[in-house]
Scaffold this active site. Structure first.
Site, PDB file in Angstrom:
ATOM      1  N   HIS A  82       0.840  -1.194   0.000  1.00  0.00           N
ATOM      2  CA  HIS A  82       0.000   0.000   0.000  1.00  0.00           C
ATOM      3  C   HIS A  82       0.874   1.243   0.000  1.00  0.00           C
ATOM      4  CE1 HIS A  82      -3.517   2.498   0.810  1.00  0.00           C
ATOM      5  NE2 HIS A  82      -2.715   3.202   1.585  1.00  0.00           N
ATOM      6  N   ASP A 161     -15.757   2.488   7.288  1.00  0.00           N
ATOM      7  CA  ASP A 161     -14.672   3.393   6.883  1.00  0.00           C
ATOM      8  C   ASP A 161     -15.149   4.376   5.826  1.00  0.00           C
ATOM      9  OD1 ASP A 161     -11.840   4.289   6.582  1.00  0.00           O
ATOM     10  OD2 ASP A 161     -12.225   3.565   4.558  1.00  0.00           O
ATOM     11  N   ARG A 168     -15.767  12.789   7.554  1.00  0.00           N
ATOM     12  CA  ARG A 168     -14.535  13.530   7.883  1.00  0.00           C
ATOM     13  C   ARG A 168     -14.209  14.557   6.806  1.00  0.00           C
ATOM     14  NH1 ARG A 168     -10.462   9.029   8.113  1.00  0.00           N
ATOM     15  NH2 ARG A 168      -8.983  10.742   8.283  1.00  0.00           N
ATOM     16  N   SER A 183      -8.179   3.967   9.026  1.00  0.00           N
ATOM     17  CA  SER A 183      -8.881   3.908   7.744  1.00  0.00           C
ATOM     18  C   SER A 183      -8.109   3.019   6.759  1.00  0.00           C
ATOM     19  CB  SER A 183      -9.035   5.325   7.188  1.00  0.00           C
ATOM     20  OG  SER A 183      -9.536   5.298   5.871  1.00  0.00           O
ATOM     21  N   LYS A 187      -9.028  -1.487   5.829  1.00  0.00           N
ATOM     22  CA  LYS A 187      -9.282  -2.050   4.500  1.00  0.00           C
ATOM     23  C   LYS A 187      -8.289  -3.163   4.179  1.00  0.00           C
ATOM     24  CE  LYS A 187      -9.501   2.172   3.015  1.00  0.00           C
ATOM     25  NZ  LYS A 187      -9.671   3.438   2.278  1.00  0.00           N
TER      26      LYS A 187
END
Lengths: 433, 433
Positions: A82, A161, A168, A183, A187
């Site tokens: 990621h 999320d 947000r 967050s 995932k």
């Protein structure tokens, strides 16, 4: 338990219990705790932060809000990579096939890009036929068959999320470290991978503008991963200047292919090797990082990584004739070199300004429903530390018209600073956590 | 302008402009800015505060959200008195007729009590027939005719305050000084009075638990008043122990009547004289505070204050035969002396614990729609500094049953501490701002 009491406790800076956090997230996800209480809660977290144990509880509560994939029947270890996002960041398209080609399966769910970052899925979708919207069954099948799959984020995973992020976004509570970390990690964890490398970027072109904030985020995410029993490492990499040379969706796919063919820019190759080595070593497939790096270098050189990339694209419906012949990708109508009006060494090039320029051409989207233009973008000719003469091209603009190209030139000038004396290229990677 | 940008600016501690605050409050009042953004805004204000100019802007924006009374055609100066609330605080019922009897008109809009504080309107409504729900026209007529009117808060005045308060109540954002100050002052300003004395209470039985917080609130409210061109002063008075001797709705009305008849407890008389003197001096009706106090003492002694109180109650439909014969008020079914099991001097009596005990008997309400029991409460027999022998009554419980009375005894014991040596009674008033 009352939602308002949880808010007041957090407002006072007290750590919340796992039960309190679960109560709040579950209630919010079911619509029983209204948006206004969640907004006040998020703002209290913004100011008071969360301890590691709270962030783990928050992540787990978000994971429990939806379905969770279990991939252990396919492979005991499935890797994931990621990135927190950066300008010209096509690393996934290089690291994922490279690692998968060594025999370590890679299963990745990827979000779409917002703002001036295109997401990996946006880039891959410039290959005609490529389909990222996979069912869970398709995701599992592709992983089992090819050992590599990249799908869009499933709506069934961690739905709290998505709901919390949307709130947000409009309540000034995006920039909270525990909320960002949970967050991202919720995932990853819901997607069922158990060996995760995080590319946490810092600098002008990254979400985290300085190394200190990026380091704190990296620690928070690694702590969450360890807290839920996953192998996780974070690589802190610089985003002061764009990564590689291409900025723009199909331009980046082409650069990724060239890199898999052994013709990639040095910084992109290096970052891919560093991230990939971490995955091989964490998974136990390599005894140490030196061993891992050697194996990846061989895999790249052998052409196996490019073959894995093609197999993966084909599995998801993409036309691989585009990969064998990159000239098939449509080019933007107006291409123009952007030339230097001075001589010297490039001292800095502001990744954010360059990213916004590419976004202005149509490479990014303002809102989720915007279409992106696959062909537009920029090809850098020089990077920080390079010597430039007057008239040398700094970059090539790929726009749809002359006027579109002209519209970004003023801001492109702002992106560069020069030095009369030689300049050291900035470090690519700071630390690994 | 976007609401999220205003939130982010406040989150960063930057002062907001008048235009930004107006945009936010107007949008919120019209329902264009949703509750979740207002909740995040309120939490940002909780953490970052507001400068005096911002608090003035906020108050003015709330005032503009509804209708504003203009009383200048009735009298050039109309006085108002507001208390931040305390246990046994029946001061309005004494000060208002006392001041009005000197010829200075008093027009007051009063909220209902929540929690263990009964509001002035709750107390007055224990007089059969008394009606506080007045139209604007009735309010003006009563003021013109009697020179004294006390009405429930009109829904037409400062509606944004009601909306914002309801949201703050469930989002953990009640305890914010600029939000409290603007909430109180917006209602005072919209009601059209121009000479206001604020009784800001501090101590265990008050909303503000310490003198420092109460002082800050007093300053904020006085600054707002001056910022909008009203004469305002704040008196910081102690709420460590209950005010006067009666705690409970009709019990307090009876004590107020006795005080107006010249038979009141010393602390209540003294506080009424201090607050009233400030109003007379501010309004210009008295040259100085000494003069003002002398005039009020004479008015009290002459019986004119009690006559004004009766005229006011009669004007609003109340049966004044109850005031001339206090024995007509129904008594609670079970009355019992609560006796000391030790000898000594009372060192402290916790006003909050005593307030909660009265509330437990039914003198307060949990939610707005709850009915209150007019008859229940406590009559203190001793106060701080008093000498007590074993078996002396500390207070009289007025409950509806033996079991109800028994249910509060344990906590009543917790309210008292004793000393073997003489104890000084605490000061009634700290400073005047």
């Amino acid at each position: 338990m009352r939602a308002v009491d949880v808010i007041i406790k957090k407002r006072g800076g007290e750590p919340l219990t796992d039960a309190e956090i679960s109560f709040f997230i579950e209630g919010f996800n079911r619509g029983e705790i209204p948006d206004y209480q969640a907004a006040a809660f998020a703002m209290a977290v913004f100011f008071k932060g969360m301890e590691p144990a709270e962030t783990v509880s928050l992540t787990q509560a978000i994971v429990r809000s939806g379905h969770q994939l279990d991939l252990r029947d396919i492979a005991p270890v499935v890797a994931d990579k990621h990135s927190t996002g950066g300008v010209g960041d096509k690393t996934t398209m290089v690291v994922a096939p490279l690692v998968a080609a060594t025999g370590l399966p890679v299963g990745k769910m990827s979000g779409r890009g917002l703002g001036y970052f295109g997401g990996t899925v946006d880039k891959l979708e410039t290959i005609p036929g490529f389909r990222a919207a996979l069912s869970e069954e398709e995701f599992r099948q592709a992983l089992a068959k090819v050992g590599l799959v990249v799908a869009g984020q499933s709506q069934d995973l961690a739905p709290a999320d998505g709901k919390l992020y949307a709130l947000r976004d409009v309540t000034g509570t995006v920039e909270s470290l525990p909320l960002i970390a949970s967050s991202i990690m919720s995932k990853k964890i819901a997607a069922g991978t158990n060996c995760i490398v995080l590319d946490v970027k810092y600098g002008k072109g990254a979400f985290m503008k300085n190394l200190e904030d990026a380091t704190a985020l990296a620690h928070a995410m690694v702590e969450i991963g360890h807290g839920v029993g996953r192998k996780v490492r974070a690589v802190l990499s610089s985003m002061e200047q764009p990564l590689g040379l291409a900025v723009g969706n199909s331009l980046e796919v082409k650069e990724a292919v060239e890199t898999l063919q052994g013709r990639g820019p040095g910084d992109l190759v290096e970052l891919a090797l560093i991230l990939g080595s971490q995955l091989l070593e964490m998974s136990g497939r390599s005894l140490n990082l030196t061993d891992a790096r050697r194996k990846l270098e061989e895999t790249l050189k052998s052409g196996a990584a490019f073959e894995k990339f093609k197999a993966f694209i084909a599995q998801q419906g993409g036309d691989i004739s585009y990969l064998d012949d990159l000239s098939r990708f449509p080019l933007a109508a107006h291409r123009e070199e952007f030339r230097s009006n001075r001589a010297g060494y490039i001292k800095s090039m502001d990744a954010e300004t360059i990213g916004i320029a590419a976004y202005t051409l149509g490479a990014g989207r303002k809102v989720k429903t915007d279409a992106i233009d696959p062909a537009v973008g920029l090809i850098l000719r020089k990077k920080v530390g390079d010597k430039v003469e007057v008239g040398d091209s700094l970059l090539e603009i790929h726009a749809q018209s002359q006027s579109q190209a002209d519209s970004i030139k003023e801001s492109l000038w702002q992106a560069y600073t020069f030095s009369d004396t030689p300049v050291q290229a900035p470090p690519l990677v700071d630390t690994i956590i």
